[in-house]
Design an enzyme around this catalytic site. Structure first.
Site, PDB file in Angstrom:
ATOM      1  N   HIS A 171       0.841  -1.203   0.000  1.00 29.18           N
ATOM      2  CA  HIS A 171       0.000   0.000   0.000  1.00 29.18           C
ATOM      3  C   HIS A 171       0.872   1.248   0.000  1.00 29.18           C
ATOM      4  O   HIS A 171       2.072   1.181   0.282  1.00 29.18           O
ATOM      5  CB  HIS A 171      -0.932   0.024   1.214  1.00 29.18           C
ATOM      6  N   LYS A 202      -0.704   4.978   4.416  1.00 36.93           N
ATOM      7  CA  LYS A 202      -1.669   4.066   5.055  1.00 36.93           C
ATOM      8  C   LYS A 202      -1.291   3.886   6.521  1.00 36.93           C
ATOM      9  O   LYS A 202      -0.149   3.590   6.853  1.00 36.93           O
ATOM     10  CB  LYS A 202      -1.704   2.720   4.329  1.00 36.93           C
TER      11      LYS A 202
HETATM   12  N1  LIG Z   1     -13.682  -0.257   2.525  1.00 34.20           N
HETATM   13  C1  LIG Z   1     -12.887   0.080   1.486  1.00 34.20           C
HETATM   14  O1  LIG Z   1     -13.045  -0.396   0.345  1.00 34.20           O
HETATM   15  C2  LIG Z   1     -11.755   1.046   1.722  1.00 34.20           C
HETATM   16  C3  LIG Z   1     -10.958   1.502   0.670  1.00 34.20           C
HETATM   17  C4  LIG Z   1      -9.966   2.459   0.930  1.00 34.20           C
HETATM   18  C5  LIG Z   1      -9.769   2.931   2.221  1.00 34.20           C
HETATM   19  N2  LIG Z   1     -10.546   2.423   3.233  1.00 34.20           N
HETATM   20  C6  LIG Z   1     -10.414   2.928   4.616  1.00 34.20           C
HETATM   21  O2  LIG Z   1     -11.125   4.177   4.670  1.00 34.20           O
HETATM   22  C7  LIG Z   1     -10.520   5.007   5.658  1.00 34.20           C
HETATM   23  C8  LIG Z   1     -10.133   6.351   5.015  1.00 34.20           C
HETATM   24  O3  LIG Z   1      -9.108   6.106   4.074  1.00 34.20           O
HETATM   25  P1  LIG Z   1      -8.431   7.307   3.258  1.00 34.20           P
HETATM   26  O4  LIG Z   1      -7.353   6.708   2.457  1.00 34.20           O
HETATM   27  O5  LIG Z   1      -9.485   8.105   2.593  1.00 34.20           O
HETATM   28  O6  LIG Z   1      -7.800   8.156   4.477  1.00 34.20           O
HETATM   29  P2  LIG Z   1      -7.533   9.727   4.547  1.00 34.20           P
HETATM   30  O7  LIG Z   1      -7.160  10.238   3.211  1.00 34.20           O
HETATM   31  O8  LIG Z   1      -6.624   9.928   5.709  1.00 34.20           O
HETATM   32  O9  LIG Z   1      -8.967  10.334   4.898  1.00 34.20           O
HETATM   33  C9  LIG Z   1      -9.553  10.296   6.162  1.00 34.20           C
HETATM   34  C10 LIG Z   1     -10.360  11.575   6.274  1.00 34.20           C
HETATM   35  O10 LIG Z   1     -11.174  11.519   7.446  1.00 34.20           O
HETATM   36  C11 LIG Z   1     -11.212  12.844   7.947  1.00 34.20           C
HETATM   37  N3  LIG Z   1     -11.690  12.843   9.320  1.00 34.20           N
HETATM   38  C12 LIG Z   1     -11.030  12.529  10.453  1.00 34.20           C
HETATM   39  N4  LIG Z   1     -11.851  12.667  11.517  1.00 34.20           N
HETATM   40  C13 LIG Z   1     -13.047  13.072  11.033  1.00 34.20           C
HETATM   41  C14 LIG Z   1     -14.297  13.396  11.641  1.00 34.20           C
HETATM   42  N5  LIG Z   1     -14.484  13.306  12.954  1.00 34.20           N
HETATM   43  N6  LIG Z   1     -15.326  13.800  10.838  1.00 34.20           N
HETATM   44  C15 LIG Z   1     -15.160  13.883   9.504  1.00 34.20           C
HETATM   45  N7  LIG Z   1     -13.994  13.605   8.860  1.00 34.20           N
HETATM   46  C16 LIG Z   1     -12.961  13.197   9.628  1.00 34.20           C
HETATM   47  C17 LIG Z   1      -9.783  13.331   7.800  1.00 34.20           C
HETATM   48  O11 LIG Z   1      -9.747  14.731   7.886  1.00 34.20           O
HETATM   49  P3  LIG Z   1      -8.446  15.521   8.459  1.00 34.20           P
HETATM   50  O12 LIG Z   1      -7.439  15.428   7.365  1.00 34.20           O
HETATM   51  O13 LIG Z   1      -8.956  16.886   8.676  1.00 34.20           O
HETATM   52  O14 LIG Z   1      -8.039  14.816   9.720  1.00 34.20           O
HETATM   53  C18 LIG Z   1      -9.464  12.827   6.397  1.00 34.20           C
HETATM   54  O15 LIG Z   1      -9.867  13.755   5.415  1.00 34.20           O
HETATM   55  C19 LIG Z   1      -9.314   4.229   6.206  1.00 34.20           C
HETATM   56  O16 LIG Z   1      -9.712   3.558   7.385  1.00 34.20           O
HETATM   57  C20 LIG Z   1      -9.016   3.232   5.096  1.00 34.20           C
HETATM   58  O17 LIG Z   1      -8.342   2.073   5.550  1.00 34.20           O
HETATM   59  C21 LIG Z   1     -11.517   1.510   3.009  1.00 34.20           C
END
Ligand SMILES: NC(=O)c1ccc[n+]([C@@H]2O[C@H](COP(=O)([O-])OP(=O)(O)OC[C@H]3O[C@@H](n4cnc5c(N)ncnc54)[C@H](OP(=O)(O)O)[C@@H]3O)[C@@H](O)[C@H]2O)c1
Length: 251
Positions: free
Chosen positions: A153, A157
């Site tokens: 990844h 991550k």
């Molecule tokens: N199920 C699936 O198919 C799949 C696929 C990809 C990823 N995921 C998972 O999805 C999650 C997010 O992944 P990502 O790559 O998008 O991570 P990311 O780019 O770090 O995005 C997470 C976002 O959540 C925001 N956030 C944090 N606390 C919050 C709150 N209380 N209210 C609203 N927004 C909030 C963060 O904002 P700030 O920057 O302001 O902190 C950031 O923009 C991870 O757990 C990942 O493992 C799942």
């Protein structure tokens, strides 16, 4: 169907929004960011491009007119801040977020007694089919076969091993009673902007190696999967669902 994306400024959240904007069977009702995030109060176009003028808000409890939430944040904020709000809002929740502890899972199960909750570490339907293939293969391996999982990844991550790698290991163990978790080693590689690769290696002592691999090169499959799953979840009764339930309904 009116969707609220929680974590709209993140990589997955903003990709789901771009996908929603291209479709006419779903609409983006709310884009929710973390309180204090620099984009709160700005239009969604400042994050996702295009011309979406929807204002980014910072409170799940203001999302009164949506049909479903899709949460793409992190496990810590989900458990601490968001779960009590979802309980209060009483609307279906699709949890894309990963890396929950066993204790967290108990609380999520509790939430699912009140409303439909869909939780899955990987929304790709092809990945689900990949795991089905592995379940078949692992049932046939010889006793001298070692199993390794290697997952790759991007370097941002947070969790390692990935939720998907753990899911694959769990599926392998369940599909062959001779195999236990400690017999399957998981190696995690973090580098650059690799979207996600999972490799399962069966190596036996007769000089044979069989490798199965699933690879994604964009978040498209996850974003599209999240929307399809959300459409399905709003039609379900209270309960905790995953890709097995969704794919079983595919026919
Ligand atoms: N199920 C699936 O198919 C799949 C696929 C990809 C990823 N995921 C998972 O999805 C999650 C997010 O992944 P990502 O790559 O998008 O991570 P990311 O780019 O770090 O995005 C997470 C976002 O959540 C925001 N956030 C944090 N606390 C919050 C709150 N209380 N209210 C609203 N927004 C909030 C963060 O904002 P700030 O920057 O302001 O902190 C950031 O923009 C991870 O757990 C990942 O493992 C799942």
């Amino acid at each position: 169907m009116k969707i609220a994306i929680v974590g709209c400024t993140g990589r997955l959240g903003s990709n789901i929004i771009k996908n929603v904007m291209r479709r006419d069977d779903v609409s983006l009702q709310y884009a929710i960011a973390r309180r204090g995030n620099q984009y709160v109060g700005q239009s969604m176009s400042s994050v996702a491009g295009g011309n979406c003028q929807l204002e980014i808000i910072d409170d799940i409890c203001k999302a009164v007119e949506c049909d479903v939430f899709i949460d793409c944040t992190n496990a810590e904020t989900f458990m601490r801040d968001s779960l009590p709000k979802y309980k209060q809002m009483n609307k279906p929740v699709v949890i894309a977020t990963t890396a929950f502890s066993a204790q967290d899972l108990e609380k999520i199960k509790d939430l699912a007694e009140q409303l439909p909750v869909f939780m899955e570490g990987n929304f790709s339907v092809a990945l689900h089919d990949f795991i089905d293939t592995l379940k078949f293969a692992v049932g046939r391996i010889s006793e001298d076969t070692d199993i390794q999982i290697v997952e790759y990844h991007h370097n941002l991550k947070l969790d390692a091993p990935s939720g998907t790698a753990l899911m694959i290991r769990d599926a392998l163990v369940k599909a062959n009673h001779r195999i236990t978790e400690d017999m399957i080693n998981i190696s995690s590689v973090r580098g650059g902007n690799i979207f996600g690769e999972h490799e399962v290696i069966f190596a036996n002592c007769k000089d044979e190696v069989t490798t199965y691999k699933h690879q994604v090169s964009s978040r498209e499959a996850f974003a599209d999967g999240a929307i399809e799953v959300a459409k399905w979840t709003v039609k379900q009764q209270c309960g905790l669902y995953n890709m097995d339930d969704f794919c079983a309904d595919r026919g």
